[in-house]
Design a protein around this motif. Structure first.
Motif, PDB file in Angstrom:
ATOM      1  N   PRO A   1      -1.834 -11.660 -36.631  1.00  0.00           N
ATOM      2  CA  PRO A   1      -2.123 -10.492 -35.781  1.00  0.00           C
ATOM      3  C   PRO A   1      -3.383 -10.638 -34.936  1.00  0.00           C
ATOM      4  N   GLN A   2      -4.295 -11.518 -35.332  1.00  0.00           N
ATOM      5  CA  GLN A   2      -5.518 -11.707 -34.541  1.00  0.00           C
ATOM      6  C   GLN A   2      -5.206 -12.212 -33.131  1.00  0.00           C
ATOM      7  N   VAL A   3      -4.060 -12.890 -32.977  1.00  0.00           N
ATOM      8  CA  VAL A   3      -3.687 -13.440 -31.661  1.00  0.00           C
ATOM      9  C   VAL A   3      -2.287 -13.002 -31.243  1.00  0.00           C
ATOM     10  N   ASP A   4      -1.771 -11.921 -31.848  1.00  0.00           N
ATOM     11  CA  ASP A   4      -0.443 -11.405 -31.507  1.00  0.00           C
ATOM     12  C   ASP A   4       0.607 -12.513 -31.558  1.00  0.00           C
ATOM     13  N   ALA A   5       0.684 -13.180 -32.693  1.00  0.00           N
ATOM     14  CA  ALA A   5       1.565 -14.334 -32.817  1.00  0.00           C
ATOM     15  C   ALA A   5       2.364 -14.290 -34.114  1.00  0.00           C
ATOM     16  N   LEU A   6       3.413 -15.106 -34.154  1.00  0.00           N
ATOM     17  CA  LEU A   6       4.215 -15.328 -35.350  1.00  0.00           C
ATOM     18  C   LEU A   6       4.404 -16.826 -35.548  1.00  0.00           C
ATOM     19  N   ILE A   7       4.550 -17.227 -36.797  1.00  0.00           N
ATOM     20  CA  ILE A   7       5.063 -18.555 -37.119  1.00  0.00           C
ATOM     21  C   ILE A   7       6.341 -18.345 -37.919  1.00  0.00           C
ATOM     22  N   ASN A   8       7.408 -19.012 -37.486  1.00  0.00           N
ATOM     23  CA  ASN A   8       8.648 -18.895 -38.245  1.00  0.00           C
ATOM     24  C   ASN A   8       9.243 -20.271 -38.499  1.00  0.00           C
ATOM     25  N   ARG A   9       9.864 -20.380 -39.652  1.00  0.00           N
ATOM     26  CA  ARG A   9      10.666 -21.565 -39.968  1.00  0.00           C
ATOM     27  C   ARG A   9      11.987 -21.091 -40.581  1.00  0.00           C
ATOM     28  N   MET A  10      12.621 -20.168 -39.875  1.00  0.00           N
ATOM     29  CA  MET A  10      13.833 -19.536 -40.390  1.00  0.00           C
ATOM     30  C   MET A  10      14.929 -20.557 -40.664  1.00  0.00           C
ATOM     31  N   GLY A  11      15.132 -21.498 -39.745  1.00  0.00           N
ATOM     32  CA  GLY A  11      16.107 -22.559 -39.981  1.00  0.00           C
ATOM     33  C   GLY A  11      17.542 -22.174 -39.668  1.00  0.00           C
ATOM     34  N   PHE A  12      17.737 -21.438 -38.575  1.00  0.00           N
ATOM     35  CA  PHE A  12      19.097 -21.052 -38.160  1.00  0.00           C
ATOM     36  C   PHE A  12      19.849 -20.353 -39.296  1.00  0.00           C
ATOM     37  N   ASN A  13      19.199 -19.438 -39.987  1.00  0.00           N
ATOM     38  CA  ASN A  13      19.899 -18.651 -40.997  1.00  0.00           C
ATOM     39  C   ASN A  13      20.883 -17.724 -40.312  1.00  0.00           C
ATOM     40  N   ASN A  14      22.157 -17.815 -40.684  1.00  0.00           N
ATOM     41  CA  ASN A  14      23.180 -16.963 -40.071  1.00  0.00           C
ATOM     42  C   ASN A  14      24.448 -17.033 -40.904  1.00  0.00           C
ATOM     43  N   ARG A  15      25.368 -16.106 -40.625  1.00  0.00           N
ATOM     44  CA  ARG A  15      26.600 -16.035 -41.416  1.00  0.00           C
ATOM     45  C   ARG A  15      27.742 -16.834 -40.796  1.00  0.00           C
ATOM     46  N   GLY A  16      27.445 -17.622 -39.780  1.00  0.00           N
ATOM     47  CA  GLY A  16      28.469 -18.454 -39.174  1.00  0.00           C
ATOM     48  C   GLY A  16      29.127 -17.781 -37.978  1.00  0.00           C
ATOM     49  N   VAL A  17      29.742 -18.603 -37.137  1.00  0.00           N
ATOM     50  CA  VAL A  17      30.255 -18.117 -35.866  1.00  0.00           C
ATOM     51  C   VAL A  17      31.392 -17.107 -36.039  1.00  0.00           C
ATOM     52  N   ASP A  18      32.194 -17.242 -37.087  1.00  0.00           N
ATOM     53  CA  ASP A  18      33.300 -16.305 -37.267  1.00  0.00           C
ATOM     54  C   ASP A  18      32.797 -14.898 -37.587  1.00  0.00           C
ATOM     55  N   ALA A  19      31.715 -14.803 -38.371  1.00  0.00           N
ATOM     56  CA  ALA A  19      31.131 -13.491 -38.659  1.00  0.00           C
ATOM     57  C   ALA A  19      30.546 -12.874 -37.393  1.00  0.00           C
ATOM     58  N   LEU A  20      29.935 -13.697 -36.556  1.00  0.00           N
ATOM     59  CA  LEU A  20      29.426 -13.199 -35.278  1.00  0.00           C
ATOM     60  C   LEU A  20      30.557 -12.615 -34.440  1.00  0.00           C
ATOM     61  N   ILE A  21      31.647 -13.320 -34.354  1.00  0.00           N
ATOM     62  CA  ILE A  21      32.763 -12.865 -33.530  1.00  0.00           C
ATOM     63  C   ILE A  21      33.317 -11.532 -34.047  1.00  0.00           C
ATOM     64  N   THR A  22      33.384 -11.378 -35.350  1.00  0.00           N
ATOM     65  CA  THR A  22      33.819 -10.098 -35.919  1.00  0.00           C
ATOM     66  C   THR A  22      32.926  -8.960 -35.444  1.00  0.00           C
ATOM     67  N   ASN A  23      31.620  -9.188 -35.447  1.00  0.00           N
ATOM     68  CA  ASN A  23      30.683  -8.160 -34.974  1.00  0.00           C
ATOM     69  C   ASN A  23      30.843  -7.900 -33.486  1.00  0.00           C
ATOM     70  N   LEU A  24      31.064  -8.946 -32.705  1.00  0.00           N
ATOM     71  CA  LEU A  24      31.213  -8.781 -31.263  1.00  0.00           C
ATOM     72  C   LEU A  24      32.444  -7.943 -30.929  1.00  0.00           C
ATOM     73  N   LYS A  25      33.472  -8.064 -31.722  1.00  0.00           N
ATOM     74  CA  LYS A  25      34.686  -7.273 -31.486  1.00  0.00           C
ATOM     75  C   LYS A  25      34.450  -5.791 -31.764  1.00  0.00           C
ATOM     76  N   ASP A  26      33.466  -5.509 -32.612  1.00  0.00           N
ATOM     77  CA  ASP A  26      33.208  -4.115 -32.994  1.00  0.00           C
ATOM     78  C   ASP A  26      32.153  -3.426 -32.133  1.00  0.00           C
ATOM     79  N   THR A  27      31.357  -4.184 -31.382  1.00  0.00           N
ATOM     80  CA  THR A  27      30.262  -3.570 -30.639  1.00  0.00           C
ATOM     81  C   THR A  27      30.779  -2.800 -29.425  1.00  0.00           C
ATOM     82  N   CYS A  28      30.053  -1.744 -29.072  1.00  0.00           N
ATOM     83  CA  CYS A  28      30.406  -0.980 -27.880  1.00  0.00           C
ATOM     84  C   CYS A  28      29.567  -1.417 -26.672  1.00  0.00           C
ATOM     85  N   TYR A  29      28.689  -2.383 -26.864  1.00  0.00           N
ATOM     86  CA  TYR A  29      27.828  -2.868 -25.771  1.00  0.00           C
ATOM     87  C   TYR A  29      28.669  -3.602 -24.743  1.00  0.00           C
TER      88      TYR A  29
END
Length: 350
Positions: A107-135
């Motif tokens: 916070p002293q420099v308004d910064a973050l360090i991340n090493r998340m490592g592409f954590n995700n549920r996979g492309v098929d789960a993304l597509i399921t969400n995209l089908k449901d969004t109203c955006y």
């Protein structure tokens, strides 16, 4: 209203683990939108349309990838007023990413360090969400490779994700610049990049013929490139007629933050310390590209003035992420207003 409440909420959120705070905030956004309180989020700011990569953006301020990996929170994020939203990074198969803790505040420099490592549920789960969004706004989908895919087989992961997300994307971002997946950045080398882009562009043309719709491809690059690497990368982008480039991802440099708590953590640094390094890459890249390919500028935007600086050094659009954590929803409308004013006396079309 949320813009005024956020400083109070931040005081609480910054007392708890950064990743836990991240998900609490996103869940609150979605819940509020579903309850009908979307009007509390974004200030009304006039549209200032920009045509980039053949797409008409209602304004030039977008959300960078990484905040919403799986498309779980698109509706809530859309209520903040972004001109476009980028989701991901998504990989072919689900993966947990790196062990926690993996997200750290400076916070002293308004910064973050991340090493998340592409954590995700996979492309098929993304597509399921995209089908449901109203955006129905401009949606970028950011694709990557699984951590256990050998680097010499990475192209197959990108081709698979490209084919799966193509029908749902306004544009597709190819992430070869995260510092948190082993050896990923070596794909930015000229020979490796040329081979990757050649296959991706071929697939893009075939998908465009099949769907009757052209979905632009943008490459996301690192800020840790020297001038010669930037020149070679620009030549490769022009050779393969890539549609856009996102500059930049997080940095492995710790210049200016070495003495701060958590600065020794592995991962990519974002926020204010990234502002000048990313601007250098944008400026050098813009000069090498000669306007042939539009640049989406990301890295260290914490004010409307910062957003305008990205435009001044060569970006056509801008993205924010870490600034949203520190400034809250007010940053979005501030940047939209500032960039609209910046463009008032200019006619820019890519």
């Amino acid at each position: 209203m949320l813009s005024f409440l956020y400083p109070l909420a931040r005081a609480y959120l910054f007392r708890i683990d950064a990743e836990t705070a991240h998900y609490l905030t996103l869940r609150f956004l979605n819940a509020a939108v579903h309850a009908g309180f979307a009007c509390c989020f974004a200030e009304h700011v006039r549209d200032s349309p920009r045509t980039v990569m053949g797409l008409i953006f209602p304004n030039c301020v977008g959300l960078a990838a990484g905040l919403d990996k799986n498309g779980d929170y698109i509706n809530g994020l859309a209520a903040l007023g972004f001109g476009f939203i980028e989701i991901g990074t998504v990989t072919p198969r689900p993966q947990p990413g790196n062990p926690r803790a993996r997200l750290f505040r400076l916070p002293q420099v308004d910064a973050l360090i991340n090493r998340m490592g592409f954590n995700n549920r996979g492309v098929d789960a993304l597509i399921t969400n995209l089908k449901d969004t109203c955006y129905r706004g401009i949606l970028g989908l950011n694709i990557g490779k699984n951590a256990d895919t050998p680097i010499d087989h990475a192209v197959y992961d990108y081709l698979y994700c490209l084919e799966r997300v193509y029908p749902f994307a306004s544009y597709i971002a190819v992430n070869i610049s995260s510092p948190n997946t082993k050896n990923l950045r070596q794909l930015q080398a000229p020979d490796e990049l040329s081979a990757l882009l050649g296959l991706l562009k071929g697939k893009q043309h075939r998908l465009a013929d099949f769907y009757g719709r052209w979905v632009p491809l943008a490459l996301k690059i690192a800020p840790d490139l020297d001038d010669e690497q930037i020149k070679l990368l620009a030549d490769t982008l022009i050779k393969h007629r890539i549609d856009g480039v996102i500059a930049t991802n997080t940095t492995i440099s710790r210049t200016g933050v070495q003495s701060l708590p958590y600065s020794g953590e592995d991962g990519g640094l974002s926020g204010r310390p990234l502002f000048n390094p990313s601007n250098r890459v944008i400026q050098k890249l813009h000069a090498q590209l000669g306007g042939a390919i539009p640049i989406i500028g990301a890295g260290g935007i914490l004010s409307g003035e910062d957003a305008n600086t990205k435009l001044a050094v060569g970006a056509a659009l801008v993205q924010i992420y870490t600034g949203l954590i520190y400034r809250g929803p007010k940053l979005v409308s501030e940047c939209i207003r500032a960039t609209a004013d910046y463009y008032d006396s200019r006619i820019v079309k890519f």
